[in-house]
Design a protein around this motif. Sequence first.
Motif, PDB file in Angstrom:
ATOM      1  N   UNK A   1       0.799  -1.210   0.000  1.00  0.00           N
ATOM      2  CA  UNK A   1       0.000   0.000   0.000  1.00  0.00           C
ATOM      3  C   UNK A   1       0.843   1.276   0.000  1.00  0.00           C
ATOM      4  N   UNK A   2       1.950   1.243   0.724  1.00  0.00           N
ATOM      5  CA  UNK A   2       2.896   2.370   0.785  1.00  0.00           C
ATOM      6  C   UNK A   2       2.218   3.665   1.235  1.00  0.00           C
ATOM      7  N   UNK A   3       1.388   3.542   2.246  1.00  0.00           N
ATOM      8  CA  UNK A   3       0.644   4.680   2.777  1.00  0.00           C
ATOM      9  C   UNK A   3       1.357   5.235   4.002  1.00  0.00           C
TER      10      UNK A   3
ATOM     11  N   UNK B   1       2.817   7.272  -0.588  1.00  0.00           N
ATOM     12  CA  UNK B   1       1.775   8.266  -0.838  1.00  0.00           C
ATOM     13  C   UNK B   1       0.980   8.583   0.419  1.00  0.00           C
ATOM     14  N   UNK B   2       0.257   9.693   0.331  1.00  0.00           N
ATOM     15  CA  UNK B   2      -0.621  10.128   1.410  1.00  0.00           C
ATOM     16  C   UNK B   2      -2.063   9.947   0.969  1.00  0.00           C
ATOM     17  N   UNK B   3      -2.808   9.084   1.663  1.00  0.00           N
ATOM     18  CA  UNK B   3      -4.195   8.800   1.298  1.00  0.00           C
ATOM     19  C   UNK B   3      -5.179   9.382   2.309  1.00  0.00           C
TER      20      UNK B   3
ATOM     21  N   UNK C   1      -6.778  12.249   2.511  1.00  0.00           N
ATOM     22  CA  UNK C   1      -7.941  12.981   2.021  1.00  0.00           C
ATOM     23  C   UNK C   1      -8.901  12.134   1.198  1.00  0.00           C
ATOM     24  N   UNK C   2      -8.579  10.863   0.995  1.00  0.00           N
ATOM     25  CA  UNK C   2      -9.461   9.980   0.235  1.00  0.00           C
ATOM     26  C   UNK C   2     -10.401   9.274   1.205  1.00  0.00           C
ATOM     27  N   UNK C   3     -11.699   9.539   1.161  1.00  0.00           N
ATOM     28  CA  UNK C   3     -12.641   8.984   2.142  1.00  0.00           C
ATOM     29  C   UNK C   3     -12.674   7.459   2.149  1.00  0.00           C
ATOM     30  N   UNK C   4     -12.769   6.860   0.959  1.00  0.00           N
ATOM     31  CA  UNK C   4     -12.855   5.408   0.857  1.00  0.00           C
ATOM     32  C   UNK C   4     -11.824   4.940  -0.166  1.00  0.00           C
ATOM     33  N   UNK C   5     -10.682   4.493   0.314  1.00  0.00           N
ATOM     34  CA  UNK C   5      -9.563   4.150  -0.559  1.00  0.00           C
ATOM     35  C   UNK C   5      -9.918   2.989  -1.480  1.00  0.00           C
ATOM     36  N   UNK C   6     -10.593   1.987  -0.933  1.00  0.00           N
ATOM     37  CA  UNK C   6     -10.934   0.812  -1.746  1.00  0.00           C
ATOM     38  C   UNK C   6     -11.855   1.203  -2.891  1.00  0.00           C
TER      39      UNK C   6
END
Length: 240
Positions: free
Chosen positions: A56-58, A207-209, A211-216
């Motif tokens: 995922x590299x989050x 990466x920075x996730x 601000x993404x509400x639902x990543x999937x």
Amino acid sequence: MEDTETTPSQNSNIKWIPLSITAEYPEGDFIGKLLAFSSMLPHALIVSFITLILFRRDLHTISYLIGLVLNEGVNYVLKHTLRQGRPLVRPSLLHEYGMPSSHSQFMWFFTTYMFLFIWVRLRHISQTNTVWVWIWKTAISLACLVTSIIVAGSRIYLQYHTVSQVIVGALLGSVLGILWFLITHFALTPWFPTVASWRLCEWLLIRDQTLIPNVIWFEYTSHRHESKHRSRKLVSMKSQ
């Protein structure tokens, strides 16, 4: 005839079967065997975190793992400062100090942080499908809570820790979990976009996730859009 049945903790002649250095169970004790397997959960979680980060590299997942590592560092320092022994009454491969319990501290850090992550950091996704969101949030929270209780209890049952060592570990892990969540949420998260733009992070695809509400759902829709785009492009190339 008098009943001479004894528990594993009362009979020093019982053979203990090792699963690992930190997990042994009395031979023939099915419950003890299950609890010994549960004691290996922190190791499985570390492997899972590393695997998740590789795929995922989050940045937030990386921060979570860093918190767990720091939590273990605090446990190590306290153990070698307090130097309180374990309640073991049998020969064992484990000779480390017992206060506080590292398994209990690890699991309650993990559970406390996960609880705050689910109910505080993911609160924005509750605006849709409220009932189902509440159900899966509650299910995950309860699963983490029950698992932490089982792991902590296993350390007492298998004689690796006293009740006080487990309770102190649980309380310390919970406090550190709250502190690390607050640090991550208020101090580190605002810097994630900047960190993600560093050349090293771009090279490693970190990466920075946030601000993404639902990543999937985001990845699913992005993949579907890209797949349709490439399919139309391929059809166009064949028709020429």
